[in-house]
Design a protein around this motif. Structure first.
Motif, PDB file in Angstrom:
ATOM      1  N   SER A 147       0.828  -1.193   0.000  1.00 25.15           N
ATOM      2  CA  SER A 147       0.000   0.000   0.000  1.00 25.15           C
ATOM      3  C   SER A 147       0.869   1.252   0.000  1.00 25.15           C
ATOM      4  CB  SER A 147      -0.904  -0.011   1.239  1.00 25.15           C
ATOM      5  OG  SER A 147      -1.533   1.238   1.422  1.00 25.15           O
ATOM      6  N   SER A 148       0.405   2.283  -0.686  1.00 23.43           N
ATOM      7  CA  SER A 148       1.122   3.567  -0.706  1.00 23.43           C
ATOM      8  C   SER A 148       0.694   4.472   0.437  1.00 23.43           C
ATOM      9  CB  SER A 148       0.877   4.275  -2.046  1.00 23.43           C
ATOM     10  OG  SER A 148      -0.513   4.493  -2.249  1.00 23.43           O
ATOM     11  N   ASP A 149      -0.318   4.076   1.176  1.00 21.23           N
ATOM     12  CA  ASP A 149      -0.786   4.865   2.312  1.00 21.23           C
ATOM     13  C   ASP A 149       0.185   4.715   3.480  1.00 21.23           C
ATOM     14  OD1 ASP A 149      -2.717   6.273   4.056  1.00 21.23           O
ATOM     15  OD2 ASP A 149      -2.920   4.300   4.977  1.00 21.23           O
ATOM     16  N   PRO A 150       0.675   5.806   4.073  1.00 19.29           N
ATOM     17  CA  PRO A 150       1.677   5.693   5.148  1.00 19.29           C
ATOM     18  C   PRO A 150       1.222   4.840   6.327  1.00 19.29           C
ATOM     19  CG  PRO A 150       1.527   7.958   4.365  1.00 19.29           C
ATOM     20  CD  PRO A 150       0.393   7.219   3.721  1.00 19.29           C
ATOM     21  N   GLU A 151      -0.055   4.923   6.709  1.00 19.74           N
ATOM     22  CA  GLU A 151      -0.517   4.189   7.878  1.00 19.74           C
ATOM     23  C   GLU A 151      -0.603   2.689   7.632  1.00 19.74           C
ATOM     24  OE1 GLU A 151      -4.112   5.719   9.461  1.00 19.74           O
ATOM     25  OE2 GLU A 151      -3.438   7.807   9.476  1.00 19.74           O
ATOM     26  N   THR A 152      -0.769   2.272   6.385  1.00 21.19           N
ATOM     27  CA  THR A 152      -0.897   0.844   6.061  1.00 21.19           C
ATOM     28  C   THR A 152       0.165   0.398   5.073  1.00 21.19           C
ATOM     29  OG1 THR A 152      -2.492   1.385   4.308  1.00 21.19           O
ATOM     30  CG2 THR A 152      -3.378   0.870   6.486  1.00 21.19           C
ATOM     31  N   MET A 154       2.826  -1.163   5.379  1.00 19.28           N
ATOM     32  CA  MET A 154       3.417  -2.484   5.576  1.00 19.28           C
ATOM     33  C   MET A 154       2.512  -3.579   5.046  1.00 19.28           C
ATOM     34  SD  MET A 154       1.045  -2.272   7.837  1.00 19.28           S
ATOM     35  CE  MET A 154       0.037  -3.430   8.775  1.00 19.28           C
ATOM     36  N   GLY A 155       1.336  -3.209   4.466  1.00 23.58           N
ATOM     37  CA  GLY A 155       0.362  -4.188   4.028  1.00 23.58           C
ATOM     38  C   GLY A 155       0.235  -4.275   2.525  1.00 23.58           C
ATOM     39  N   LEU A 156      -0.146  -5.444   2.046  1.00 20.75           N
ATOM     40  CA  LEU A 156      -0.390  -5.672   0.625  1.00 20.75           C
ATOM     41  C   LEU A 156      -1.814  -5.244   0.304  1.00 20.75           C
ATOM     42  CD1 LEU A 156       1.225  -9.220   0.284  1.00 20.75           C
ATOM     43  CD2 LEU A 156       2.274  -7.003  -0.221  1.00 20.75           C
ATOM     44  N   VAL A 157      -1.964  -4.445  -0.732  1.00 19.38           N
ATOM     45  CA  VAL A 157      -3.259  -3.895  -1.078  1.00 19.38           C
ATOM     46  C   VAL A 157      -3.949  -4.798  -2.092  1.00 19.38           C
ATOM     47  CG1 VAL A 157      -2.314  -2.425  -2.908  1.00 19.38           C
ATOM     48  CG2 VAL A 157      -4.483  -1.822  -1.850  1.00 19.38           C
ATOM     49  N   GLN A 158      -5.258  -4.968  -1.921  1.00 20.52           N
ATOM     50  CA  GLN A 158      -6.044  -5.809  -2.819  1.00 20.52           C
ATOM     51  C   GLN A 158      -7.083  -4.959  -3.534  1.00 20.52           C
ATOM     52  OE1 GLN A 158      -8.075  -9.089  -0.949  1.00 20.52           O
ATOM     53  NE2 GLN A 158      -9.227  -9.610  -2.794  1.00 20.52           N
ATOM     54  N   HIS A 159      -7.082  -5.051  -4.874  1.00 23.78           N
ATOM     55  CA  HIS A 159      -8.029  -4.298  -5.683  1.00 23.78           C
ATOM     56  C   HIS A 159      -9.101  -5.181  -6.289  1.00 23.78           C
ATOM     57  CE1 HIS A 159      -5.607  -0.667  -5.350  1.00 23.78           C
ATOM     58  NE2 HIS A 159      -4.548  -1.371  -5.691  1.00 23.78           N
ATOM     59  N   GLU A 160      -8.825  -6.475  -6.428  1.00 25.99           N
ATOM     60  CA  GLU A 160      -9.771  -7.403  -7.039  1.00 25.99           C
ATOM     61  C   GLU A 160     -10.221  -8.442  -6.012  1.00 25.99           C
ATOM     62  OE1 GLU A 160     -11.029  -7.303 -10.037  1.00 25.99           O
ATOM     63  OE2 GLU A 160      -9.844  -5.655 -10.851  1.00 25.99           O
ATOM     64  N   GLY A 527      -6.758  -5.942   3.586  1.00 23.04           N
ATOM     65  CA  GLY A 527      -6.080  -5.397   2.418  1.00 23.04           C
ATOM     66  C   GLY A 527      -6.989  -4.833   1.353  1.00 23.04           C
ATOM     67  N   ILE A 528      -8.304  -5.042   1.449  1.00 26.27           N
ATOM     68  CA  ILE A 528      -9.226  -4.511   0.443  1.00 26.27           C
ATOM     69  C   ILE A 528      -9.211  -2.984   0.510  1.00 26.27           C
ATOM     70  CG2 ILE A 528     -11.666  -4.149  -0.028  1.00 26.27           C
ATOM     71  CD1 ILE A 528     -10.897  -6.588  -1.328  1.00 26.27           C
ATOM     72  N   ALA A 529      -8.937  -2.340  -0.610  1.00 21.40           N
ATOM     73  CA  ALA A 529      -8.920  -0.880  -0.656  1.00 21.40           C
ATOM     74  C   ALA A 529     -10.340  -0.355  -0.703  1.00 21.40           C
ATOM     75  CB  ALA A 529      -8.141  -0.407  -1.880  1.00 21.40           C
ATOM     76  N   PRO A 547      -6.297   0.389   2.351  1.00 16.94           N
ATOM     77  CA  PRO A 547      -6.589  -0.733   3.260  1.00 16.94           C
ATOM     78  C   PRO A 547      -6.873  -0.213   4.662  1.00 16.94           C
ATOM     79  CG  PRO A 547      -4.591  -1.128   1.978  1.00 16.94           C
ATOM     80  CD  PRO A 547      -4.952   0.306   1.774  1.00 16.94           C
ATOM     81  N   ARG A 548      -7.338  -1.102   5.524  1.00 18.87           N
ATOM     82  CA  ARG A 548      -7.718  -0.689   6.863  1.00 18.87           C
ATOM     83  C   ARG A 548      -6.913  -1.438   7.918  1.00 18.87           C
ATOM     84  NH1 ARG A 548     -13.443  -2.465   5.309  1.00 18.87           N
ATOM     85  NH2 ARG A 548     -12.092  -3.493   3.807  1.00 18.87           N
ATOM     86  N   LEU A 549      -6.442  -0.682   8.906  1.00 12.34           N
ATOM     87  CA  LEU A 549      -5.689  -1.228  10.034  1.00 12.34           C
ATOM     88  C   LEU A 549      -6.363  -0.793  11.313  1.00 12.34           C
ATOM     89  CD1 LEU A 549      -3.109  -2.744  10.991  1.00 12.34           C
ATOM     90  CD2 LEU A 549      -1.990  -0.512  11.085  1.00 12.34           C
TER      91      LEU A 549
END
Length: 622
Positions: A147-152, A154-160, A527-529, A547-549
């Motif tokens: 993820s490009s979001d600073p807060e998340t 460290m996580g892999l982002v899922q788009h599909e 990881g769902i955006a 994504p959400r943490l």
């Protein structure tokens, strides 16, 4: 003969690519002489290539089929060190490609081609014979990217939708390295493994204690990702081998950022699709490794391919080939069903189990379940590195065993009806059992050993008496008759009876009420955006997609029943002393009331009677 032809071709390429350094001005007679040398070199090159082509044609007429020449990888070591490493050995079919194009481009995803039989078996095993275009699109458009979001970040982002089972399991392993092996990354080379399957290290990194996830650099995250992927693949290969499947793609070398590399590869992959086994065979290239360091070195080179749109599917294929297609089918209870479930294309439990424990077993209980007559069901064979919790267990639809509930590291993949997420703790001490939990775990293992219902949570009277003997539990005769009156014993009734039975008789009743008290923090990553309510995009016009943490405060109450503890929580709002007993408050913060979400039900399958609270939006497992 073949070696001689290759040497002739390589000699011709070297001569054609030699560039003379700048020289001082000389007389015109010397320039003419040098021109004649260059012309002679070009003529010799043409003759050598023509000779090699004629030999190949003569060899083709003497054989019915000619196998294609194995491509030489761009970074692969060449026998002749003087040959430029960015050049692939040309065949007759490539003569139309000019030499300057060969010099400026390289081939990513070199390796062996799958046979048509293996490609057909692999495609049917993953997708089945009636897969929809939507499901293929889901799996063909999901990369393995942070993820490009600073807060998340460290996580892999899922788009599909669909590949979440693959991404969540990789995510769990990545967190293992980022949280517990972080400081080791600065002490080793990029292609040197930090972790061996036969070597277990326990190290707590300094960043884990401060929740400073934004401090992870791109290089650190890339290393953690490569280590995780290689560890999973060798786990699937029983520690003996790892197969890395990539896509053969011709692209130009790009010196720049990760975004530049991704853009270049995205253009190279435009129009590429996988709709059949023949498509899979056409574009897929595989390499097999027996040494972890070598596999890591190769995977680091082709990591941009996995970041792009087919990364999740490529990694699943790599895991299946590492395990072996026949072994995968032997692991399963019903090999006729596809691993990607219809109609929504979700990853099956077999895929998740393959990536967690190296075997594509369909069940989550411990070991095997004997059904009699030589038939049995396969579960999790050993304690894995990361664990698994299921919402379905809270609905009494399955039983997750202790192997998955108590992994080596405090990280769990969480499964709901349609999605996979990740739950983790920063402190390995959350895995340590107190007196109550240790006693409960021993009794539950003895009970499960007698459970022949497939995880239904009940046993026969004969099995019940066996549990009582093994655990040295002595119920009063009237209580024992009451438990056995229906002809079978349900775990929930047995557990309540144990809570009412004094410790001296083998029960769990404790007048002090302190034996089961625990307090700790957990983090949940999805990881769902999706849109975040408290954030907007840079322009401020639309909600922020990320994504959400979520951080959860967890308390395992000191009381035996949840009703007693909830009564304490209510009274704590007007009594500061009882607030200290509940342990839900943070320093200088007002007490947080107990909250509920489906994730809490999953947590309670690991820590019964757990009470959870959080700040902000509720954690989502869908």
């Amino acid at each position: 003969m073949a070696d001689q032809e290759d040497e002739e071709l390589q000699m011709a390429l070297r001569m054609s690519l030699q560039s003379s350094p700048p020289e001082a001005k000389r007389s015109k007679q010397r320039e003419i002489a040098e021109e004649s040398v260059e012309a002679r070199n070009r003529r010799l090159q043409r003759e050598l290539m023509a000779s090699a082509a004629e030999k190949r044609i003569r060899a083709a007429t003497g054989n019915k089929t000619v196998s294609p020449a194995k491509p030489v990888c761009a970074r692969e070591e060449s026998r002749n060190e003087s040959v430029p490493m960015a050049i692939t050995t040309p065949t007759v079919a490539k003569e139309e490609m000019s030499l300057p194009q060969l010099e400026k481009s390289r081939v990513l995803g070199c390796g062996e081609e799958l046979s048509s039989v293996d490609a057909e078996q692999l495609f049917l095993m993953v997708f089945g014979s009636c897969v929809s275009k939507d499901v293929l699109a889901q799996w063909s458009n999901q990369g393995i990217r942070f993820s490009s979001d600073p807060e998340t970040c460290m996580g892999l982002v899922q788009h599909e939708g669909g590949p979440c089972g693959v991404l969540a399991t990789i995510q769990a392993y990545v967190l293992k390295y980022l949280l517990f092996f972080l400081d080791d990354f600065g002490k080793v080379k990029v292609n040197n493994p930090l972790y061996n399957l036969d070597q277990k290290k326990i190290y707590r990194s300094s960043n884990a204690a401060s929740n400073n996830f934004a401090s992870f650099t791109e290089d650190i995250k890339a290393r953690a990702l490569v280590h995780s992927m290689v560890e999973i693949l060798f786990l699937c290969g029983s520690g003996k081998r790892a197969v890395i499947a990539t896509i053969k793609v011709q692209c130009h070398d790009v010196e720049g950022s990760e975004a530049d590399q991704n853009e270049m590869l995205a253009k190279a992959l435009e129009g590429l699709s996988i709709a059949s086994a023949s498509d899979l065979q056409k574009i897929l290239r595989v390499n097999t490794y027996s040494i972890q360091a070598t596999a890591m070195h190769h995977l680091m080179e082709v990591l941009p391919v996995f970041r792009n749109r087919m990364g999740a599917m490529l990694f699943l294929i790599s895991a299946l080939l590492s395990r072996g297609l026949e072994s995968v089918q032997d692991d399963r209870d019903d090999p006729s069903l596809p691993l990607v479930t219809a109609p929504f294309g979700h990853a099956s439990q077999e895929i998740v189990n393959l990536l967690i424990c190296g075997q594509a077993v369909p069940n989550v209980f411990d070991g095997r379940m004997d059904l009699g007559g030589g038939m049995f069901l396969k579960g999790i064979p050993m304690t894995p590195e990361i664990g698994f919790l299921s919402l379905l267990e809270s609905l009494n639809l399955c039983k997750v065993g202790q192997h998955l509930k108590c992994p080596r590291w405090p990280i769990w993949v969480v499964g709901s009806e349609s999605h996979y997420t990740v739950l983790f703790a920063l402190d390995p001490a959350v895995q340590e059992e107190n007196e109550l939990e240790e006693r409960e775990s021993r009794i539950r293992r003895a009970f499960d050993a007698q459970d022949q219902s497939g995880g239904g949570g009940f046993i026969s009277v004969e099995g019940f008496h066996q549990v009582l003997r093994e655990m040295n539990i002595n119920f009063p005769p009237e209580r024992l008759d009451n438990l056995c009156s229906s002809g079978f014993i349900v775990w929930s009734e047995f557990w309540q009876a144990l809570l009412d039975l004094d410790k001296g008789l083998g029960g769990l009743k404790d007048s002090s009420g302190l034996m089961g008290k625990k307090q700790f923090d957990l983090y949940h990553f999805n990881g769902i955006a999706k849109s975040v309510s408290n954030g907007t995009s840079a322009g401020g016009e639309s909600p922020l997609q990320r994504p959400r943490l979520c951080k959860l405060s967890v308390v395992v109450p000191p009381r035996w029943t949840q009703e007693e503890f909830l009564a304490d929580v209510v009274s704590s709002s007007s009594n500061d002393s009882s607030t200290r007993e509940t342990g839900i408050v943070e320093l200088n913060q007002p007490p947080q009331p107990p909250q509920h979400a489906p994730l809490v039900d999953c947590i309670r399958t690991r820590w019964p009677r757990a009470i959870c609270s959080w700040i902000g939006d509720a954690p989502s497992i869908v």
